[in-house]
Design a protein around this motif. Structure first.
Motif, PDB file in Angstrom:
ATOM      1  N   THR A 165       0.834  -1.212   0.000  1.00  0.00           N
ATOM      2  CA  THR A 165       0.000   0.000   0.000  1.00  0.00           C
ATOM      3  C   THR A 165       0.861   1.251   0.000  1.00  0.00           C
ATOM      4  O   THR A 165       0.589   2.214  -0.744  1.00  0.00           O
ATOM      5  CB  THR A 165      -0.932   0.006   1.225  1.00  0.00           C
ATOM      6  OG1 THR A 165      -1.742  -1.169   1.222  1.00  0.00           O
ATOM      7  CG2 THR A 165      -1.832   1.237   1.224  1.00  0.00           C
ATOM      8  N   ALA A 209       1.793   4.125  -3.294  1.00  0.00           N
ATOM      9  CA  ALA A 209       1.571   5.569  -3.174  1.00  0.00           C
ATOM     10  C   ALA A 209       2.866   6.374  -3.245  1.00  0.00           C
ATOM     11  O   ALA A 209       2.862   7.528  -3.671  1.00  0.00           O
ATOM     12  CB  ALA A 209       0.854   5.865  -1.853  1.00  0.00           C
ATOM     13  N   LEU A 221      -1.031   8.605   4.257  1.00  0.00           N
ATOM     14  CA  LEU A 221      -0.495   7.374   3.671  1.00  0.00           C
ATOM     15  C   LEU A 221      -0.390   6.283   4.722  1.00  0.00           C
ATOM     16  O   LEU A 221      -0.737   5.118   4.469  1.00  0.00           O
ATOM     17  CB  LEU A 221       0.888   7.641   3.060  1.00  0.00           C
ATOM     18  CG  LEU A 221       0.974   8.672   1.934  1.00  0.00           C
ATOM     19  CD1 LEU A 221       2.421   8.838   1.484  1.00  0.00           C
ATOM     20  CD2 LEU A 221       0.104   8.249   0.757  1.00  0.00           C
ATOM     21  N   GLN A 234      -3.880   4.950   5.574  1.00  0.00           N
ATOM     22  CA  GLN A 234      -4.395   4.069   4.523  1.00  0.00           C
ATOM     23  C   GLN A 234      -3.746   2.690   4.606  1.00  0.00           C
ATOM     24  O   GLN A 234      -4.416   1.656   4.458  1.00  0.00           O
ATOM     25  CB  GLN A 234      -4.151   4.706   3.161  1.00  0.00           C
ATOM     26  CG  GLN A 234      -4.695   3.914   1.987  1.00  0.00           C
ATOM     27  CD  GLN A 234      -6.217   3.862   1.965  1.00  0.00           C
ATOM     28  OE1 GLN A 234      -6.881   4.630   2.651  1.00  0.00           O
ATOM     29  NE2 GLN A 234      -6.776   2.943   1.188  1.00  0.00           N
TER      30      GLN A 234
END
Length: 339
Positions: free
Chosen positions: A111, A115, A174, A177
């Motif tokens: 993840t 990003a 970030l 998430q």
């Protein structure tokens, strides 16, 4: 091992106190017992660091190996950081699956890397299966800064995670998430709770503070007021004083318990209120913006300090609920507004 990794290792070793060096290196478990025995731990720290770097070069230590050493150092010195608490929650019809640590690691790293191209992530599972995460942030055009990482502690099968205060505010979304995705939660919220004392934060959110310190009774027993007192003192005053002390002691124990409190350094209260007056005139009466005030209570051990106020005669018992509700409300930041 390139120069960047070698320098990272050297600086990590230099910040470890000499009296903890052997313990931390053994916990790291990268160098063998026989290799550690070849090192002179009585020499100057700078030379010791160079010798250890050479040993690690022989074993081709990677960036991740050094990051694990740094995590162990932070686990020992966790109170050097300021920790925020995050609460995770599922959707209305969702259940959290059984925890798979390898799946968690993979999802968390993927993840972040989707990003942000330049980011390094390292993991270490510690006591109570807590997953310690170290994140070194870069940008799209710069390598990760290994000297300003974020540390995260996640307890599986619980809705709480703890993160060290990040210098880069842009990294918080970030991180949130990645935590949501990896732990299979629907939402994440930063709580109004912050401290250097990670163990105390954990005790507050898991409501463990009356168990963690159960062998320690911080309440001082009341002494019999008669021995050693001036014989000229009216005995009725002695009795009245003893009764009042017992009342205050009882209220204090009912409010705080008879165990040591979790350690927090401060509690902050922001007040917003509109000016109220029967006379609708003057500058304040015409003011549309609320009046704002900030009050901050600070102490090396705030809750124990609050607990001692009434028994010491500094404050009346019981104290205001705004002061005593900190552990039960799980917060030390408060906003007080007009109803």
């Amino acid at each position: 091992m390139d120069e960047t990794v070698a320098e990272f290792l050297r600086r990590t070793i230099l910040k470890i106190p000499m009296y903890e060096m052997m313990t931390i290196l053994k916990a790291w478990d990268f160098l063998s017992e026989s290799q550690l025995q070849t090192v002179n731990f009585r020499q100057r720290k700078e030379q010791l660091a160079l010798d250890l770097v050479l040993l690690c070069e022989e074993k081709s230590a990677s960036l991740n190996d050094i990051a694990l050493l740094d995590i162990i150092y932070i686990q020992v010195h966790r109170n050097q950081k300021v920790w925020d608490v995050f609460q995770l929650s599922e959707g209305p019809d969702e259940d959290v699956d059984l925890f798979d640590v390898e799946q968690f690691k993979s999802s968390f790293k993927k993840t972040l890397q989707r990003a942000l191209r330049n980011v390094t992530v390292s993991f270490r599972v510690a006591e109570e299966n807590a997953v310690w995460i170290r994140i070194a942030w870069g940008t799209q055009n710069s390598r990760p800064n290994q000297y300003k990482p974020t540390y995260v502690v996640y307890y599986p099968q619980t809705p709480y995670a703890f993160a060290s205060l990040s210098v880069l505010k842009s990294t918080v979304p970030l991180l949130n998430q990645a935590l949501k995705m990896a732990s299979n939660h629907h939402q994440i919220m930063k709580m109004d709770l912050r401290s250097r004392y990670l163990d105390s934060l954990k005790a507050i959110v898991f409501k463990q503070y009356n168990q963690v310190f159960e062998n320690h009774n911080s309440t001082t027993p009341l002494q019999d007021g008669k021995p050693g007192l001036d014989r000229n003192v009216d005995p009725r005053l002695i009795h009245e004083n003893t009764v009042e002390k017992e009342r205050v002691q009882k209220i204090t124990e009912e409010t705080f318990g008879d165990y040591p409190q979790p350690q927090l350094e401060f509690a902050q209260y922001k007040l917003e209120t509109r000016f109220k007056s029967d006379m609708n005139r003057g500058i304040l009466a015409e003011r549309k913006e609320p009046l704002r005030c900030l009050v901050k209570f600070s102490s090396p051990h705030l809750l124990e300090a609050l607990k001692s106020l009434a028994p010491a005669g500094i404050a009346d018992a019981p104290l205001s609920p705004l002061l005593t509700c900190i552990p039960s409300r799980k917060k030390n930041y408060f906003k007080i507004r007009d109803k």
